[in-house]
Design a protein around this motif. Structure first.
Motif, PDB file in Angstrom:
ATOM      1  N   TRP A  15       8.192   7.135   7.929  1.00  0.00           N
ATOM      2  CA  TRP A  15       7.852   6.492   6.807  1.00  0.00           C
ATOM      3  C   TRP A  15       6.198   6.342   6.342  1.00  0.00           C
ATOM      4  CZ3 TRP A  15      11.892   4.750   3.443  1.00  0.00           C
ATOM      5  CH2 TRP A  15      13.193   4.841   3.837  1.00  0.00           C
ATOM      6  N   PRO A  16       5.881   6.236   5.202  1.00  0.00           N
ATOM      7  CA  PRO A  16       4.664   6.011   4.991  1.00  0.00           C
ATOM      8  C   PRO A  16       3.975   4.835   5.881  1.00  0.00           C
ATOM      9  CG  PRO A  16       5.692   6.194   2.897  1.00  0.00           C
ATOM     10  CD  PRO A  16       6.687   5.941   3.897  1.00  0.00           C
ATOM     11  N   ARG A  17       2.733   5.047   6.122  1.00  0.00           N
ATOM     12  CA  ARG A  17       2.241   4.181   7.326  1.00  0.00           C
ATOM     13  C   ARG A  17       1.629   2.884   6.779  1.00  0.00           C
ATOM     14  NH1 ARG A  17      -1.480   8.298  10.985  1.00  0.00           N
ATOM     15  NH2 ARG A  17       0.200   9.290  11.627  1.00  0.00           N
ATOM     16  N   ALA A  29       0.344   4.100   0.388  1.00  0.00           N
ATOM     17  CA  ALA A  29       0.818   5.232   0.407  1.00  0.00           C
ATOM     18  C   ALA A  29       2.534   5.114  -0.220  1.00  0.00           C
ATOM     19  CB  ALA A  29       1.286   5.704   1.897  1.00  0.00           C
ATOM     20  N   VAL A  30       2.913   3.825  -0.029  1.00  0.00           N
ATOM     21  CA  VAL A  30       4.510   3.436  -0.732  1.00  0.00           C
ATOM     22  C   VAL A  30       4.120   3.311  -1.956  1.00  0.00           C
ATOM     23  CG1 VAL A  30       6.281   1.891  -0.753  1.00  0.00           C
ATOM     24  CG2 VAL A  30       5.366   2.602   1.664  1.00  0.00           C
ATOM     25  N   LEU A  31       3.123   2.768  -2.544  1.00  0.00           N
ATOM     26  CA  LEU A  31       2.977   2.589  -4.070  1.00  0.00           C
ATOM     27  C   LEU A  31       2.437   3.839  -4.793  1.00  0.00           C
ATOM     28  CD1 LEU A  31       2.417   0.615  -6.337  1.00  0.00           C
ATOM     29  CD2 LEU A  31       0.282   0.311  -5.598  1.00  0.00           C
ATOM     30  N   HIS A  32       1.754   4.734  -4.057  1.00  0.00           N
ATOM     31  CA  HIS A  32       1.709   6.047  -4.801  1.00  0.00           C
ATOM     32  C   HIS A  32       2.710   6.841  -5.081  1.00  0.00           C
ATOM     33  CE1 HIS A  32      -2.847   5.463  -5.012  1.00  0.00           C
ATOM     34  NE2 HIS A  32      -2.930   5.412  -3.565  1.00  0.00           N
ATOM     35  N   ILE A  33       3.604   6.995  -3.715  1.00  0.00           N
ATOM     36  CA  ILE A  33       4.853   7.676  -3.878  1.00  0.00           C
ATOM     37  C   ILE A  33       5.960   7.127  -4.927  1.00  0.00           C
ATOM     38  CG2 ILE A  33       6.921   8.399  -2.740  1.00  0.00           C
ATOM     39  CD1 ILE A  33       5.319   8.214  -0.166  1.00  0.00           C
ATOM     40  N   LEU A  73       0.389  15.612 -12.040  1.00  0.00           N
ATOM     41  CA  LEU A  73      -1.225  15.351 -11.535  1.00  0.00           C
ATOM     42  C   LEU A  73      -1.365  14.078 -10.574  1.00  0.00           C
ATOM     43  CD1 LEU A  73      -2.528  15.675 -15.106  1.00  0.00           C
ATOM     44  CD2 LEU A  73      -2.610  17.380 -13.344  1.00  0.00           C
ATOM     45  N   TYR A  74      -0.581  13.164 -10.818  1.00  0.00           N
ATOM     46  CA  TYR A  74      -0.660  11.890 -10.026  1.00  0.00           C
ATOM     47  C   TYR A  74      -0.512  12.257  -8.246  1.00  0.00           C
ATOM     48  CZ  TYR A  74      -0.441   6.862  -8.283  1.00  0.00           C
ATOM     49  OH  TYR A  74      -0.744   5.714  -7.738  1.00  0.00           O
ATOM     50  N   GLN A  75       0.937  12.997  -8.036  1.00  0.00           N
ATOM     51  CA  GLN A  75       1.545  13.166  -7.034  1.00  0.00           C
ATOM     52  C   GLN A  75       0.620  14.069  -6.293  1.00  0.00           C
ATOM     53  OE1 GLN A  75       5.615  13.485  -6.477  1.00  0.00           O
ATOM     54  NE2 GLN A  75       5.433  15.349  -5.249  1.00  0.00           N
ATOM     55  N   LYS A  76      -0.014  15.196  -7.155  1.00  0.00           N
ATOM     56  CA  LYS A  76      -0.992  16.082  -6.499  1.00  0.00           C
ATOM     57  C   LYS A  76      -2.216  15.386  -6.141  1.00  0.00           C
ATOM     58  CE  LYS A  76      -2.319  20.298  -5.552  1.00  0.00           C
ATOM     59  NZ  LYS A  76      -1.545  21.016  -4.287  1.00  0.00           N
ATOM     60  N   ARG A  77      -2.575  14.457  -6.833  1.00  0.00           N
ATOM     61  CA  ARG A  77      -3.822  13.958  -6.503  1.00  0.00           C
ATOM     62  C   ARG A  77      -3.902  12.779  -5.175  1.00  0.00           C
ATOM     63  NH1 ARG A  77      -8.753  11.956  -9.234  1.00  0.00           N
ATOM     64  NH2 ARG A  77      -9.779  11.083  -7.855  1.00  0.00           N
ATOM     65  N   PHE A  78      -2.770  11.835  -5.315  1.00  0.00           N
ATOM     66  CA  PHE A  78      -2.764  10.654  -4.326  1.00  0.00           C
ATOM     67  C   PHE A  78      -1.954  10.939  -3.441  1.00  0.00           C
ATOM     68  CE2 PHE A  78      -4.413   9.030  -8.408  1.00  0.00           C
ATOM     69  CZ  PHE A  78      -5.485   8.462  -8.069  1.00  0.00           C
ATOM     70  N   CYS A  79      -0.782  11.714  -3.522  1.00  0.00           N
ATOM     71  CA  CYS A  79       0.394  11.629  -2.360  1.00  0.00           C
ATOM     72  C   CYS A  79       1.060  13.215  -2.258  1.00  0.00           C
ATOM     73  CB  CYS A  79       1.424  10.544  -2.631  1.00  0.00           C
ATOM     74  SG  CYS A  79       2.055  10.627  -4.056  1.00  0.00           S
ATOM     75  N   PRO A  80       0.337  14.149  -1.994  1.00  0.00           N
ATOM     76  CA  PRO A  80       0.833  15.550  -2.197  1.00  0.00           C
ATOM     77  C   PRO A  80       1.919  15.696  -0.973  1.00  0.00           C
ATOM     78  CG  PRO A  80      -1.480  15.778  -1.488  1.00  0.00           C
ATOM     79  CD  PRO A  80      -0.948  14.153  -1.738  1.00  0.00           C
TER      80      PRO A  80
END
Length: 288
Positions: A58-60, A64-68, A170-177
């Motif tokens: 799971w995200p640490r 990271a959870v917020l970005h996903i 774009l958001y996923q590629k930038r912040f949580c690929p």
């Protein structure tokens, strides 16, 4: 890995295109948001079980959870909810597809600013040819739908859907690929379910008729679209440039038209076939 990517791309296009078939089978028995909410809830249950059984990471941290979650809400709740609501409001499906079909061009415009990606002249040519091909397909199907009387306000949800899928990619590629596809799906679809529930309670009666066609459509949407197709999209976003990934969406209307021709005996005019070839050539140019 290059061979794997070449195999994943056409599989993603095919599965994403079947969303039209699932909607045509299932929407007569449920409201659009009720359909999507049930779909999201089942995906959360399935992927949570998979994450627990296989001990997925799971995200640490909370960031990271917020970005996903934000990426999931944009790609899932905003995009699908906007498309379904625009059609429900009276916008012809062909026009809705044409509006959302602007996504690769807008992504190309924004990718340099947000991601620092360089879009070549060949890619621009491919994107423009692809959009022209999509326009030919959706305007020369059995029911073009670009004329007639339909409420102008029905355009608004389609524009929101366009913004959602573009910003989400774009958001996923930038912040949580990169994230685990099992735990990430729980976060993305859980956040989408919360937002969809809030909107559905305000505007829909939340009634579902559990018929055979609806159950089949729901099962197909859950397994093949929300689990398999979205997982493929996440892998493609992780491995590829934003422009290359979004150019694949140009192939969705032609593939959907072929599926409708095979399953529902819908006709295809010569210009629609030309549009399919033009869209395929445009995607090939933009992904070279």
């Amino acid at each position: 890995m290059l061979l794997l990517e070449r195999l994943l791309a056409p599989l993603f296009v095919f599965l994403w295109s079947t969303g039209f078939i699932g909607a045509k089978l299932g929407l007569p028995y449920a409201g659009p948001l009720s359909f999507l909410l049930t779909r999201y809830a089942l995906v959360v249950v399935l992927m949570l079980a998979a994450a627990l059984i296989f001990r997925a990471p799971w995200p640490r941290d909370r960031r990271a959870v917020l970005h996903i979650a934000v990426a999931g809400v944009l790609i899932q709740a905003t995009y699908l909810g906007g498309v379904f609501m625009s059609i429900k409001a009276g916008l012809p499906a062909a026009l809705s597809a044409l509006v959302v079909g602007l996504q690769p061009v807008i992504t190309a415009l924004a990718s340099g600013w947000l991601l620092g990606e360089r879009v070549t002249r060949q890619q621009w040519l491919g994107l423009l040819l692809g959009f022209c091909g999509v326009a030919l397909v959706v305007t020369h199907s059995r029911t073009p739908g670009l004329g007639g009387n339909w409420p102008m306000l029905a355009l608004l949800p389609a524009i929101v859907a366009l913004a959602g899928i573009t910003l989400g990619t774009l958001y996923q590629k930038r912040f949580c690929p990169s994230f685990d596809l099992r735990s990430g799906a729980v976060i993305q679809f859980g956040a989408s379910a919360v937002l969809t529930l809030a909107v559905a309670l305000a505007i829909e009666p939340m009634h579902i008729e559990w018929s055979g066609p609806f159950i089949f459509a729901l099962g197909w949407n859950v397994i093949m679209l929300s689990v398999v197709a979205i997982s493929l999209l996440n892998v493609l976003i992780r491995r590829g440039r934003a422009v290359k990934v979004t150019s694949l969406f140009y192939l969705t209307p032609p593939t959907t038209a072929l599926l409708a021709w095979l399953m529902f005996d819908e006709t295809l005019q010569a210009l629609a076939l030309l549009g399919m070839a033009l869209a395929a050539f445009g995607v090939w140019l933009s992904r070279r």
